[in-house]
Design a protein around this motif. Structure first.
Motif: not given
Lengths: 231, 231
Positions: B130, B134, B189-190, B192-193, B196, B202-204
């Motif tokens: 990825a 997150v 706000t982060d 990762a966004s 994206e 992005v992996a969770v």
């Protein structure tokens, strides 16, 4: 709108408290000088806009719940019934006990013992131009929608709220919501979402930071400190 | 993947702590026997996969941050720089200090002092397939999207996670993310966004319940109890 209309409240207290690690259902654990459920019963029994109350508790705990209401001299409590397999099933069990004369129905989780009378008033008042009304507080974490272990979407946090109870509804809208197919009802995490899928308009009013939900043992400890600090 | 690659960490500690009600920036309030920032510096300095660290602190606090790193004998700390107006601007300021030789970049909020070394490893490992990874934990509240005071949507809660830090990224993906227009970057706000929106996958990975974010005075009090309990 509440003054001239008949409003009933359903208190959802059917959780087993497994995540709490207690030796009894969550509603009956001690919080301050009373059990958890007593906080919501007093809130609603004392509220001038509420005319009747139905308690939904774990099967076998109907009698202790009725005794609790007697003990608190909570004269508006009309019934204590057993809940179902999911939260929504428990609400449905409570709804069956609410008389047809109720114009408005409020649903509150006993797991939120610190809701204020003002918040009860606020959700009822918001029914003046909506089918339902819920308290919402800003979301502090970034929320993502996940599919297959990957982020599918990061919704704009500024548009998100975390919703609380009490939630209030115009009675026919709530009854229509719970008349949807059983699998739809069982999966709902709050009443409002069922009202929404049934086509109802749901207003959001400001929630309260103090109106926490007690789920874990840590939540209960925090709540006990708060209850103690109140005297 | 981290073993053979060079990984740098950015510790975001530029918040003023206004919601904390403290007399100094959040990163420098006491937590246990150290200041808040020290917990993250030690976590990352001790982690074998991390090769270098950049601290991002409020303007004027670069020198105290460097002294703190010296004090902790945190030899991987290469720079302490001033943050920007938003969290994302602060990350960008840190990113400018990360050398081009970094293959992987981890971003962590100092406001999360209880993240584990295992979580650092988990997000780095997930970069095997990825662009970013997150930590996410299940959402316990019902979340709704609101527009004009009405509920626009209740996303299926079972698909939602609340994301934490540390977040890890393949360096080019993070640099591309922060090269987007300034208004897009500032509003994120982060990290990762932004990755994206720049087209990254992005992996969770599973987050940690203990990995709380300290925002309010109540959060800090809870954290202090937890830090005390650890000895």
């Amino acid at each position: 709108v509440a003054g001239l209309l008949t409003a009933w409240a359903i208190v959802v207290a059917a959780g087993d408290g497994a995540r709490l690690g207690a030796d009894r259902p969550k509603a009956f654990v001690a919080l301050g000088d009373r059990v958890l459920l007593a906080h919501s019963v007093e809130l609603l029994d004392d509220h001038p806009a509420i005319d009747g109350i139905v308690l939904v508790v774990p099967a076998g705990w109907e009698e202790p719940a009725s005794l609790l209401a007697d003990d608190l001299a909570a004269g508006k409590v009309a019934a204590a019934v057993a809940g179902g397999a999911t939260r929504a099933n428990s609400v449905a069990a409570g709804l069956a006990e609410v008389p047809d004369t109720a114009d408005l129905i409020l649903v509150h989780d006993a797991a939120r013992p610190f809701a204020s009378a003002e918040l009860v008033s606020a959700v009822l008042t918001a029914l003046g131009d909506a089918d339902g009304a819920v308290p919402g507080v800003p979301v502090t974490d970034t929320i993502k929608r996940v599919q297959g272990g990957r982020v599918a979407e990061t919704p704009d946090r500024s548009q998100l709220v975390a919703v609380q109870t009490p939630q209030a509804f115009v009675a026919p809208a709530l009854r229509r919501a719970y008349a949807q197919p059983a699998d739809v009802v069982a999966a709902a995490t709050d009443c409002a979402s069922l009202v929404e899928t049934a086509g109802g308009a749901v207003a959001v009013v400001p929630g309260e930071a103090a109106n926490i939900k007690i789920t874990t043992a840590a939540d209960l400890e925090n709540a006990r400190e708060r209850a103690g600090a109140r005297g």
